[in-house]
Design a protein around this motif. Structure first.
Motif, PDB file in Angstrom:
ATOM      1  N   PHE A  37       0.833  -1.205   0.000  1.00  7.96           N
ATOM      2  CA  PHE A  37       0.000   0.000   0.000  1.00  7.96           C
ATOM      3  C   PHE A  37       0.866   1.252   0.000  1.00  7.96           C
ATOM      4  O   PHE A  37       0.637   2.190  -0.773  1.00  7.96           O
ATOM      5  N   LEU A  38       1.884   1.272   0.858  1.00  6.62           N
ATOM      6  CA  LEU A  38       2.783   2.430   0.926  1.00  6.62           C
ATOM      7  C   LEU A  38       3.554   2.593  -0.380  1.00  6.62           C
ATOM      8  O   LEU A  38       3.697   3.712  -0.892  1.00  6.62           O
ATOM      9  N   ASP A  39       4.055   1.493  -0.926  1.00  2.17           N
ATOM     10  CA  ASP A  39       4.779   1.544  -2.206  1.00  2.17           C
ATOM     11  C   ASP A  39       3.922   2.145  -3.311  1.00  2.17           C
ATOM     12  O   ASP A  39       4.417   2.897  -4.155  1.00  2.17           O
ATOM     13  N   ARG A  40       2.664   1.791  -3.330  1.00  2.68           N
ATOM     14  CA  ARG A  40       1.791   2.207  -4.423  1.00  2.68           C
ATOM     15  C   ARG A  40       1.190   3.592  -4.228  1.00  2.68           C
ATOM     16  O   ARG A  40       0.840   4.245  -5.206  1.00  2.68           O
ATOM     17  N   THR A  41       1.020   4.054  -2.984  1.00  4.56           N
ATOM     18  CA  THR A  41       0.360   5.349  -2.761  1.00  4.56           C
ATOM     19  C   THR A  41       1.322   6.494  -2.501  1.00  4.56           C
ATOM     20  O   THR A  41       1.070   7.608  -2.943  1.00  4.56           O
ATOM     21  N   LEU A  42       2.404   6.252  -1.779  1.00  3.51           N
ATOM     22  CA  LEU A  42       3.327   7.342  -1.430  1.00  3.51           C
ATOM     23  C   LEU A  42       4.337   7.525  -2.562  1.00  3.51           C
ATOM     24  O   LEU A  42       5.522   7.252  -2.416  1.00  3.51           O
ATOM     25  N   LEU A  43       3.846   8.020  -3.674  1.00  2.00           N
ATOM     26  CA  LEU A  43       4.609   8.103  -4.910  1.00  2.00           C
ATOM     27  C   LEU A  43       5.321   9.446  -5.068  1.00  2.00           C
ATOM     28  O   LEU A  43       4.900  10.445  -4.483  1.00  2.00           O
ATOM     29  N   PRO A  44       6.359   9.470  -5.913  1.00  3.91           N
ATOM     30  CA  PRO A  44       6.975  10.750  -6.272  1.00  3.91           C
ATOM     31  C   PRO A  44       5.909  11.670  -6.874  1.00  3.91           C
ATOM     32  O   PRO A  44       5.071  11.234  -7.660  1.00  3.91           O
ATOM     33  N   GLY A  45       5.940  12.921  -6.462  1.00  3.57           N
ATOM     34  CA  GLY A  45       4.952  13.876  -6.935  1.00  3.57           C
ATOM     35  C   GLY A  45       3.731  13.948  -6.047  1.00  3.57           C
ATOM     36  O   GLY A  45       2.987  14.919  -6.081  1.00  3.57           O
ATOM     37  N   PHE A  46       3.513  12.914  -5.235  1.00  5.91           N
ATOM     38  CA  PHE A  46       2.427  12.930  -4.261  1.00  5.91           C
ATOM     39  C   PHE A  46       2.974  13.068  -2.848  1.00  5.91           C
ATOM     40  O   PHE A  46       2.538  13.927  -2.091  1.00  5.91           O
ATOM     41  N   ALA A  47       3.917  12.220  -2.464  1.00  3.66           N
ATOM     42  CA  ALA A  47       4.440  12.206  -1.099  1.00  3.66           C
ATOM     43  C   ALA A  47       5.809  12.876  -0.983  1.00  3.66           C
ATOM     44  O   ALA A  47       6.175  13.360   0.080  1.00  3.66           O
ATOM     45  N   PHE A  48       6.565  12.880  -2.056  1.00  2.00           N
ATOM     46  CA  PHE A  48       7.906  13.485  -2.053  1.00  2.00           C
ATOM     47  C   PHE A  48       8.268  13.867  -3.481  1.00  2.00           C
ATOM     48  O   PHE A  48       7.633  13.417  -4.434  1.00  2.00           O
ATOM     49  N   LYS A  49       9.289  14.727  -3.593  1.00  2.00           N
ATOM     50  CA  LYS A  49       9.733  15.141  -4.926  1.00  2.00           C
ATOM     51  C   LYS A  49      11.216  15.457  -4.881  1.00  2.00           C
ATOM     52  O   LYS A  49      11.662  16.301  -4.102  1.00  2.00           O
ATOM     53  N   TYR A  50      11.980  14.737  -5.700  1.00 11.08           N
ATOM     54  CA  TYR A  50      13.409  15.019  -5.809  1.00 11.08           C
ATOM     55  C   TYR A  50      13.630  16.225  -6.708  1.00 11.08           C
ATOM     56  O   TYR A  50      12.895  16.443  -7.674  1.00 11.08           O
ATOM     57  N   ARG A  51      14.658  16.996  -6.389  1.00 12.34           N
ATOM     58  CA  ARG A  51      15.058  18.146  -7.203  1.00 12.34           C
ATOM     59  C   ARG A  51      16.504  17.946  -7.631  1.00 12.34           C
ATOM     60  O   ARG A  51      17.317  17.454  -6.841  1.00 12.34           O
ATOM     61  N   PRO A  52      16.810  18.313  -8.844  1.00 10.42           N
ATOM     62  CA  PRO A  52      18.190  18.175  -9.321  1.00 10.42           C
ATOM     63  C   PRO A  52      19.178  18.885  -8.387  1.00 10.42           C
ATOM     64  O   PRO A  52      18.920  20.002  -7.934  1.00 10.42           O
ATOM     65  N   GLY A  53      20.278  18.193  -8.072  1.00  9.32           N
ATOM     66  CA  GLY A  53      21.317  18.771  -7.233  1.00  9.32           C
ATOM     67  C   GLY A  53      21.051  18.696  -5.744  1.00  9.32           C
ATOM     68  O   GLY A  53      21.875  19.137  -4.950  1.00  9.32           O
ATOM     69  N   LYS A  54      19.892  18.164  -5.333  1.00 11.12           N
ATOM     70  CA  LYS A  54      19.575  18.034  -3.910  1.00 11.12           C
ATOM     71  C   LYS A  54      19.599  16.561  -3.528  1.00 11.12           C
ATOM     72  O   LYS A  54      19.028  15.722  -4.218  1.00 11.12           O
ATOM     73  N   ALA A  55      20.253  16.256  -2.411  1.00 10.10           N
ATOM     74  CA  ALA A  55      20.365  14.865  -1.971  1.00 10.10           C
ATOM     75  C   ALA A  55      19.069  14.348  -1.362  1.00 10.10           C
ATOM     76  O   ALA A  55      18.780  13.153  -1.424  1.00 10.10           O
ATOM     77  N   PHE A  56      18.298  15.251  -0.771  1.00 11.02           N
ATOM     78  CA  PHE A  56      17.064  14.836  -0.103  1.00 11.02           C
ATOM     79  C   PHE A  56      15.864  15.479  -0.788  1.00 11.02           C
ATOM     80  O   PHE A  56      15.932  16.628  -1.223  1.00 11.02           O
ATOM     81  N   PRO A  57      14.765  14.755  -0.846  1.00 10.18           N
ATOM     82  CA  PRO A  57      13.590  15.269  -1.562  1.00 10.18           C
ATOM     83  C   PRO A  57      12.793  16.285  -0.742  1.00 10.18           C
ATOM     84  O   PRO A  57      12.937  16.381   0.475  1.00 10.18           O
ATOM     85  N   ASP A  58      11.934  17.013  -1.452  1.00  7.10           N
ATOM     86  CA  ASP A  58      10.931  17.849  -0.793  1.00  7.10           C
ATOM     87  C   ASP A  58       9.905  16.910  -0.177  1.00  7.10           C
ATOM     88  O   ASP A  58       9.528  15.893  -0.778  1.00  7.10           O
ATOM     89  N   LYS A  59       9.451  17.259   1.010  1.00  8.21           N
ATOM     90  CA  LYS A  59       8.495  16.435   1.752  1.00  8.21           C
ATOM     91  C   LYS A  59       7.092  16.983   1.493  1.00  8.21           C
ATOM     92  O   LYS A  59       6.689  17.957   2.109  1.00  8.21           O
ATOM     93  N   LEU A  60       6.374  16.363   0.593  1.00 10.14           N
ATOM     94  CA  LEU A  60       5.104  16.900   0.125  1.00 10.14           C
ATOM     95  C   LEU A  60       3.931  16.662   1.074  1.00 10.14           C
ATOM     96  O   LEU A  60       2.859  17.250   0.883  1.00 10.14           O
TER      97      LEU A  60
END
Length: 191
Positions: free
Chosen positions: A95-118
């Motif tokens: 359930f977590l794998d399928r729902t907490l997706l990039p663009g929904f739960a987090f988003k990586y940005r170029p040059g940043k090691a850690f994603p934005d916490k959405l």
């Protein structure tokens, strides 16, 4: 003050002690004036396998789209699940794998090691059952199923874990002991 609470039962069966904890928590939260929605993962229809990893996002089933809407709606999430083989059940992991997706739960940005916490700004409680004595799970196993949820899943997405209650060993527990645990879930739900 009233909160919007989403309760997620990670045990496949509502007819389990996790189901009883969920029922008691939900009842207490509603009585306290909170708006409550429930997701009982065992009743949802979805493929728990993230077939292509994050290389290609597979279309979300209707139940997962609704789950994402419920997560977006919620101010507070409560996860109720057992520890199986030291970690969360496969159904909850899928359930977590399928729902907490990039663009929904987090988003990586170029040059940043850690994603934005959405999902920043939300809080969570964990109500966790086990057959291992909780002290043994903590000191000898180092609590992998709790760390996975609190640190590498919830905090990664911006959700702040608040309360973690561990109930165990459930196997062989008395009716009286189970009622005491249900009262703890009720007290957390009333908050």
């Amino acid at each position: 003050m009233s909160k919007r609470i989403l309760v997620i039962l990670g045990h496949p069966s509502s007819n389990s002690f996790c189901g009883a904890l969920t029922d008691r928590y939900v009842q207490a939260a509603k009585t306290a004036g909170h708006e409550v929605r429930e997701l009982r993962l065992g009743t949802l229809s979805f493929d728990p396998i993230l077939r292509e990893g994050y290389r290609q996002i597979q279309p979300l089933e209707a139940d997962l789209l609704k789950a994402q809407a419920d997560i977006t709606w919620a101010e507070h999430l409560t996860f109720v699940y057992p520890i199986w083989w030291g970690a969360i059940p496969a159904l909850l992991k899928g359930f977590l794998d399928r729902t907490l997706l990039p663009g929904f739960a987090f988003k990586y940005r170029p040059g940043k090691a850690f994603p934005d916490k959405l999902l920043h700004g939300r809080t969570a409680d964990l109500l966790v059952t086990m057959d291992t004595p909780p002290w043994y799970y903590r000191w000898f196993y180092r609590m992998p199923g709790l760390h996975q949820m609190r640190k590498t899943t919830l905090a990664f997405c911006g959700i702040t874990p608040l309360n973690t209650l561990t109930f165990g060993p459930v196997l062989g527990s008395s009716e009286h002991q189970r009622e005491l645990w249900l009262m703890q879930a009720q007290a957390i739900g009333s908050g």
